[in-house]
Design a protein around this motif. Sequence first.
Motif, PDB file in Angstrom:
ATOM      1  N   ILE A   1     -27.989 -75.564  35.749  1.00 43.58           N
ATOM      2  CA  ILE A   1     -27.190 -74.399  35.399  1.00 43.58           C
ATOM      3  C   ILE A   1     -25.856 -74.816  34.795  1.00 43.58           C
TER       4      ILE A   1
ATOM      5  N   SER B   1     -29.677 -67.510  34.342  1.00 43.68           N
ATOM      6  CA  SER B   1     -30.170 -68.873  34.574  1.00 43.68           C
ATOM      7  C   SER B   1     -31.157 -69.273  33.492  1.00 43.68           C
TER       8      SER B   1
ATOM      9  N   PHE C   1     -23.336 -70.442  42.144  1.00 41.46           N
ATOM     10  CA  PHE C   1     -23.627 -69.960  40.791  1.00 41.46           C
ATOM     11  C   PHE C   1     -22.336 -69.695  40.021  1.00 41.46           C
TER      12      PHE C   1
END
Length: 280
Positions: free
Chosen positions: A49, A150, A194
């Motif tokens: 990511i 993603s 994230f």
Amino acid sequence: MGPSHAACGAAAWVALTADYTLQVSGYSVPVGFGVLPVGDAGVVTGALICAGAALLPDIDHPSGTVARSLPPFSGWLARIVARLSGGHRRGTHSVIGLLVFTLLAWLSQNAALPVGDGLRWLAESIGDDSAPAVVAALPGQVWPLAAVLSVLMIAFAVKVLAFIPDQISHANWLVAIGLGIVVATNPPEHPWWFVIAVALGCAVHMIGDMVTTQGIHLLWPLRPRLPVPSTFYRGRSFVRFPVLGKAGSGMELAVLTPISVYAVLGLACALAAWGGVTMT
């Protein structure tokens, strides 16, 4: 600088999250600072990511490699972003752009749908104790926006690193979705992973472009003069600290080669630890 951005993003994630020690000729060599505990799987999946996020600012370039990563969707998106951000190395490469990408990641991480939990609650509320096994196996919550982001960022990395030839570029969808599933099923353990991965990747990209002669419009859409010598400006608004010269220069290659090697080494350690193998 596409591949170098991706490599720097992965290396930054490894440095932040990896907590390994290699034994080399009797010496202990640390790999990473382990500041953000995400687990062995999290080092690997988070690096995917972060590497993709390190390419995200270049979505303002309709004819660039990133815009060709998920045809035709990425091309449409690039044209829209370029129009909104004022062109290449402006809005998406600015402080405002970094804040927008980080906010988008935060919203995505918090936009959860209680799929499994909802179905199990429904079964319990109607007194059905024989809920199908497939319902019991469903995850309690899913994050659709984070999943879409993603897939997009992984596709950027796959395209820029030339995993898929241009002749079969539509296969990027399959690869990105497959790797996106890996990330979804093995997410890093830290609750803010994230958001941190996206923000870190975008920041790495901005720094990488700022140390070239082209620079970036750091304070877009404003044009105030920062208290630095004029040599650190290109035009009226592009800030630069050109220690690497032009993008793709020999100096850039000399700096980025060890960074890439470090990223590969860190990921190898993480994969080995994930699989229960001790590396020396």
